[in-house]
Design a protein around this motif. Structure first.
Motif, mmCIF file in Angstrom:
data_model
loop_
_atom_site.group_PDB
_atom_site.id
_atom_site.type_symbol
_atom_site.label_atom_id
_atom_site.label_comp_id
_atom_site.label_asym_id
_atom_site.label_seq_id
_atom_site.Cartn_x
_atom_site.Cartn_y
_atom_site.Cartn_z
ATOM 1 N N TYR A 55 0.720 -1.131 -0.113
ATOM 2 C CA TYR A 55 0.147 -0.057 0.087
ATOM 3 C C TYR A 55 0.704 1.347 0.006
ATOM 4 C CZ TYR A 55 -4.029 -2.829 0.832
ATOM 5 O OH TYR A 55 -5.103 -3.812 0.874
ATOM 6 N N THR A 56 1.846 1.083 0.744
ATOM 7 C CA THR A 56 2.611 2.344 0.800
ATOM 8 C C THR A 56 3.484 2.686 -0.543
ATOM 9 O OG1 THR A 56 3.228 1.928 3.155
ATOM 10 C CG2 THR A 56 4.918 3.383 1.865
ATOM 11 N N ASN A 57 3.867 1.570 -1.185
ATOM 12 C CA ASN A 57 4.367 1.864 -2.716
ATOM 13 C C ASN A 57 3.323 2.450 -3.389
ATOM 14 O OD1 ASN A 57 7.141 0.989 -2.241
ATOM 15 N ND2 ASN A 57 6.626 -1.298 -2.718
ATOM 16 N N GLN A 58 2.014 1.889 -3.404
ATOM 17 C CA GLN A 58 0.911 2.188 -4.256
ATOM 18 C C GLN A 58 0.595 3.883 -3.852
ATOM 19 O OE1 GLN A 58 -2.458 -0.206 -3.937
ATOM 20 N NE2 GLN A 58 -3.788 1.377 -4.950
ATOM 21 N N ASP A 64 11.674 4.827 -8.134
ATOM 22 C CA ASP A 64 12.693 3.571 -8.397
ATOM 23 C C ASP A 64 12.014 2.218 -8.110
ATOM 24 O OD1 ASP A 64 14.625 5.644 -8.691
ATOM 25 O OD2 ASP A 64 15.202 5.657 -6.802
ATOM 26 N N GLY A 65 10.887 2.166 -8.743
ATOM 27 C CA GLY A 65 9.992 0.920 -8.896
ATOM 28 C C GLY A 65 9.447 0.637 -7.200
ATOM 29 N N GLY A 66 9.652 1.359 -6.424
ATOM 30 C CA GLY A 66 9.229 1.066 -5.038
ATOM 31 C C GLY A 66 9.994 0.527 -3.949
ATOM 32 N N ALA A 67 9.865 0.332 -2.697
ATOM 33 C CA ALA A 67 10.790 -0.148 -1.733
ATOM 34 C C ALA A 67 10.608 -1.718 -2.019
ATOM 35 C CB ALA A 67 10.674 0.352 -0.511
ATOM 36 N N THR A 68 11.474 -2.488 -1.913
ATOM 37 C CA THR A 68 11.366 -3.887 -1.739
ATOM 38 C C THR A 68 11.232 -4.484 -0.273
ATOM 39 O OG1 THR A 68 13.949 -3.961 -1.735
ATOM 40 C CG2 THR A 68 12.700 -4.015 -3.840
ATOM 41 N N SER A 69 11.636 -3.724 0.903
ATOM 42 C CA SER A 69 11.556 -4.178 2.118
ATOM 43 C C SER A 69 11.394 -3.033 2.950
ATOM 44 C CB SER A 69 12.757 -4.942 2.603
ATOM 45 O OG SER A 69 13.715 -3.833 2.973
ATOM 46 N N MET A 70 10.521 -3.389 4.149
ATOM 47 C CA MET A 70 10.080 -2.284 5.282
ATOM 48 C C MET A 70 11.372 -1.435 5.740
ATOM 49 S SD MET A 70 6.906 -2.095 5.558
ATOM 50 C CE MET A 70 6.686 -1.304 6.875
#
Length: 439
Positions: A55-58, A64-70
């Motif tokens: 949800y945060t990425n969205q 840069d394609g969004g985070a991959t980890s918290m």
């Protein structure tokens, strides 16, 4: 740009009905928002970090394609300190002085909240113990605007209360971090900063995830999604309040520079279109002067459009019979911010029962309270000042009753308790008390 504010007269037959309609604000429970928030919270409760990350990425459009980890959302203490040190001297000093004044006020408040105990003649000790919450979550808005002052106002009372863990969440749309917000977190002693927001942040704080610990209470304002989420998680965690639009009510006897009063009305109207600014005054000529000041000063305001909408739709200039009646109307309105701009403000303040905060005298502009006077700026809105209080140290504490009954006390109290328990049909309660009575 012209603004048409309502001009009301308290002597009009329909005044109360008109005022009630003006004050009416129902925080709209948009079905789409409620449905969306319910889905997000259920998903966070079920999938934890994975849902929060998604949800945060969205919603925050992480680049840069969004985070991959918290881990990408955790702000290290070194980054907070760097943000503080990089601020211009004037900004850094302003934050530090404001923080110190807020801390001093709330430390004084804490002194008034100590527990107590007393011993009865038979040796029974009764009292109350006050202890801090273990962990709290602070929500700081980070969308249209950033509010470092809210960081100070929410975190410092928690720290003064003795809360050991203060977890701050703040959305960073497009990955942009506000440096003053980070600097305020460093000053206020926030123990952890996570750059997430929205309903998913509220859910993570309420339920806990693999990387975010569940908190005991969530405080701080947010948008409609945040407000809806706070309502839904209440009971699992505590919350401070559901904040409505900002409000200012000015009681003026006509002795204050009308430009000052006009700007004080602007100071709340610029927050958003739903904010409310009302003037009560017994002097019709003075009201006309304030109206003229409004028209003169409005074009100089960067947020003139927002002010125009707010004053036009929810503002009012009200002619009252006298200051006594102004105080009666003020108690009915129970405003978030109440300015008494008069020659003898204490005289009129004695007549006020309901207000989030009172600003007494013509030099006490509400804006000073927002930033640096010391008392908290998180205040009850939408007439809830009738039964609610400003955020304070007490919001981060809880009270436990202390009962230590002596052997002698048990002889007297046991008979009373047994009599009442039998009356309620609770025999075990009665026998529990009777077993301690000497035969």
């Amino acid at each position: 740009m012209a603004v048409q504010m309502r001009k009301l007269d308290s002597s009009a037959p329909d005044f109360k009905k008109t005022l009630d309609a003006l004050l009416a604000f129902e925080s709209e429970t948009d079905d789409a928002i409620e449905s969306s928030v319910a889905k997000i919270l259920a998903d966070v409760k079920r999938r934890g970090d994975d849902a929060v990350l998604e949800y945060t990425n969205q919603f925050d459009r992480i680049p840069d394609g969004g985070a991959t980890s918290m881990a990408a959302f955790d702000v290290q203490q070194s980054e907070l300190d760097a943000a503080l040190n990089a601020l211009p001297d004037a900004q850094r000093q302003a934050l530090q002085v404001a923080a110190q004044r807020i801390r001093v006020f709330h430390e004084r408040q804490k002194q008034e909240l100590n527990g107590f105990s007393f011993t009865e003649p038979d040796g029974t000790v009764l009292g109350q113990r006050v202890t801090p919450l273990d962990r709290v979550g602070i929500y700081v808005p980070g969308g249209k605007a950033a509010y470092p002052s809210s960081v100070l106002m929410n975190a410092i009372p928690a720290q003064v209360a003795g809360v050991q863990e203060i977890v701050m969440v703040v959305p960073t749309p497009d990955g942009v971090k506000n440096q003053m917000v980070l600097a305020a977190a460093a000053i206020a002693g926030v123990t952890r900063v996570i750059t997430i927001g929205g309903a998913q942040a509220v859910g993570a704080l309420a339920y806990g995830t693999a990387t975010i610990p569940a908190v005991d209470k969530i405080v701080g304002p947010g948008n409609a999604y945040v407000a809806a989420a706070k309502r839904r998680v209440f009971g699992t965690v505590g919350i401070d309040m559901i904040a409505g639009p900002s409000e200012i009510l000015v009681l003026c006897d006509g002795s204050t520079d009308p430009d000052w009063v006009a700007m004080d009305l602007f100071s709340q109207a610029e927050h958003d279109e739903l904010a409310q600014a009302i003037l009560l005054c017994p002097d019709a000529d003075y009201i006309a002067q304030v109206e003229a000041s409004i028209h003169k000063l409005l074009p100089t305001m960067p947020r003139a459009q927002t002010i125009t909408t707010s004053l036009g739709e929810r503002g009012a200039l009200v002619k009252v019979r006298d200051m006594e009646e102004a105080c009666e109307i003020a108690n009915a309105i129970a405003a978030e911010h109440l300015e008494i701009s008069a020659e003898d403000p204490l005289h009129w303040a004695d007549r006020i029962r309901h207000a989030g905060a009172m600003f007494l005298g013509r030099f006490s502009s509400e804006s000073l309270g927002d930033y640096c006077c010391g008392p908290n700026h998180v205040l009850p809105t939408s007439r809830t000042a009738r039964f609610s209080s400003p955020l304070g140290v007490y919001d981060f504490q809880k009270r436990s009753s202390i009962i230590q009954v002596s052997e002698q006390g048990a002889q007297t109290l046991g008979k009373i308790a047994a009599e009442l328990a039998y009356g309620e049909g609770l025999q075990a309660h009665a026998r529990s008390a009777e077993l301690r009575i000497k035969s």
